[in-house]
Design an enzyme around this catalytic site. Structure first.
Site, mmCIF file in Angstrom:
data_model
loop_
_atom_site.group_PDB
_atom_site.id
_atom_site.type_symbol
_atom_site.label_atom_id
_atom_site.label_comp_id
_atom_site.label_asym_id
_atom_site.label_seq_id
_atom_site.Cartn_x
_atom_site.Cartn_y
_atom_site.Cartn_z
ATOM 1 N N HIS A 108 0.857 -1.358 -0.085
ATOM 2 C CA HIS A 108 -0.221 0.051 0.025
ATOM 3 C C HIS A 108 0.802 1.139 0.031
ATOM 4 O O HIS A 108 1.870 1.297 0.549
ATOM 5 C CB HIS A 108 -0.850 0.108 1.203
ATOM 6 N N HIS A 156 1.112 4.967 1.055
ATOM 7 C CA HIS A 156 0.454 6.066 1.745
ATOM 8 C C HIS A 156 0.480 7.512 0.917
ATOM 9 O O HIS A 156 1.632 7.754 0.685
ATOM 10 C CB HIS A 156 1.093 6.250 2.995
#
Ligand SMILES: N[C@@H](CCC(=O)N[C@@H](CS)C(=O)NCC(=O)O)C(=O)O
Length: 380
Positions: free
Chosen positions: A366, A368
């Site tokens: 992921h 950010h």
């Protein structure tokens, strides 16, 4: 020795279009060399023509490209700048690459046997679809990494391949009076498609795709192999090459074949699947972005791949992931400009925490995207 009447017109054309010099000549066919390997599907269609027309080795001899040092050596590239096989070196320094062109040359040069030109335009259409949309992406079945033609991911290319098989299947008549695609006459469509079907038939299942060959195509493939000795011979040649690849572990490290994502699912899969509600800010077929439930800044978005593709962390990335990594960063860049999400004009911090020490909490890559305040450096 066979003589070929070949009227070669040489002309010098000036800007005004006037041809000032022209002459023709008759060439005699000396021995030609077909540079090819048994596993080559495109070459195998030329071999089908050679076998069916009984063209002897004295006229068309098959040699490995290794005799010129391989496909990418200056010697080979001088004959075929594409660095691909098959290649037919005929005479007087003329070489013909591209299997369809080679086949047509062989057909117009050697009269013996079937002429492969049937009175049904669908034969040429099969060969054309094969050349335009299948062989251009066939590498998805056996090559280490994308791109595969215009496809940047293996799964997209595999899907497209199956779509094209369906398109061809729809061209095959429901009822026909012989083993070939369009009846009892062998055609260029048969010769073009059959060797590639040897690839498809044995390689699609490696990717877990067991229903990828539609039924008319599947039954043509097995019937023609059973009933035509030349097709059976080519089947064995191509299959022998595939077996050698297999023995060398060719598919062990290939994504979606020997290599799959076996790590357990995470909470992100539930968010993507809608089982747990998320505050989604962006979504397309590959990327999913949502608000972090524990924001570390006034604006804090996570951008993730929908299909993890083994990317439990960035350290697992490989050339297989070039497309998704690019898409994640492009999405992150877009999101970081979105004022409605709380991002300002001063920029954002875009971070990937990779591994425990870096603070990665969920093993699903992921990105950010943090903003809405100024950041300090170095990060803690
Ligand atoms: N459109 C060409 C395709 C030729 C082609 O892709 N050949 C493959 C083998 S079947 C090859 O040489 N691959 C090696 C490479 O691209 O480096 C044809 O029909 O001859």
């Amino acid at each position: 020795m066979r003589f070929i009447k070949s009227a070669l017109a040489f002309g010098i054309t000036f800007l005004n279009g006037t041809v000032t010099t022209a002459f023709s000549m008759t060439m005699s066919a000396s021995k030609s060399t077909l540079y090819d390997l048994p596993v080559s599907n495109n070459g195998a269609r030329c071999r089908i023509i050679k076998y069916k027309k009984n063209i002897p080795d004295e006229e068309v001899e098959i040699k490995s490209p290794m005799e010129l040092g391989g496909l990418k050596t200056p010697e080979y590239l001088a004959l075929n700048p594409q660095g691909k096989m098959p290649l037919l070196a005929i005479k007087d320094g003329i070489s013909i690459p591209e299997s369809d062109t080679i086949c047509r040359y062989l057909l117009s040069t050697y009269g013996n046997g079937p002429d492969f030109m049937i009175d049904d335009p669908r034969s040429n259409l099969v060969a054309r679809i094969h050349d335009m949309y299948i062989t251009t992406i066939q590498g998805c079945l056996y090559k280490a990494a994308p791109p595969f033609g215009i496809y940047a991911t293996r799964s997209d290319a595999l899907q497209e391949l199956q779509k094209q098989l369906k398109v061809i299947d729809d061209l095959i008549p429901d009822e026909k009076d012989g083993p070939y695609l369009f009846g009892n006459e062998v055609s260029l469509g048969d010769a073009s498609l059959f060797p590639t079907m040897v690839f498809i038939d044995s390689m699609l299942p490696k990717f877990g795709i067991t229903d990828g060959v539609p039924s008319k195509l599947g039954s043509w493939f097995s019937t023609v192999r059973e009933q035509d000795a030349d097709f059976a011979k080519v089947y064995d040649e191509v299959q022998g090459g595939i077996q050698a690849w297999e023995n060398n572990g060719r598919w062990d490290e290939i994504w979606l074949a020997g290599l799959r994502d076996t790590a357990p699912e995470t909470i992100f899969d539930k968010l993507i699947g809608g089982d747990i509600p998320a505050s989604v800010v962006y979504e397309d077929d590959k990327v999913f972005a949502f608000k972090d439930i524990n924001p570390a800044a006034p604006a804090h978005i996570l951008v993730i791949p929908k299909d993890r593709m083994n990317l439990s962390g960035l350290r697992k990335s490989s050339p297989e992931h070039v497309e998704i990594l690019g898409k994640l960063l492009v999405a992150a860049g877009e999101i970081s400009k979105n004022k409605e999400l709380g991002f300002g004009d001063g920029g954002a911090r875009i971070v990937i925490n990779d591994g425990e020490d870096a603070g990665q909490e969920v093993p699903h890559l992921h990105v950010h995207v943090l903003g809405g305040r100024s950041m300090v450096w170095p990060p803690g």
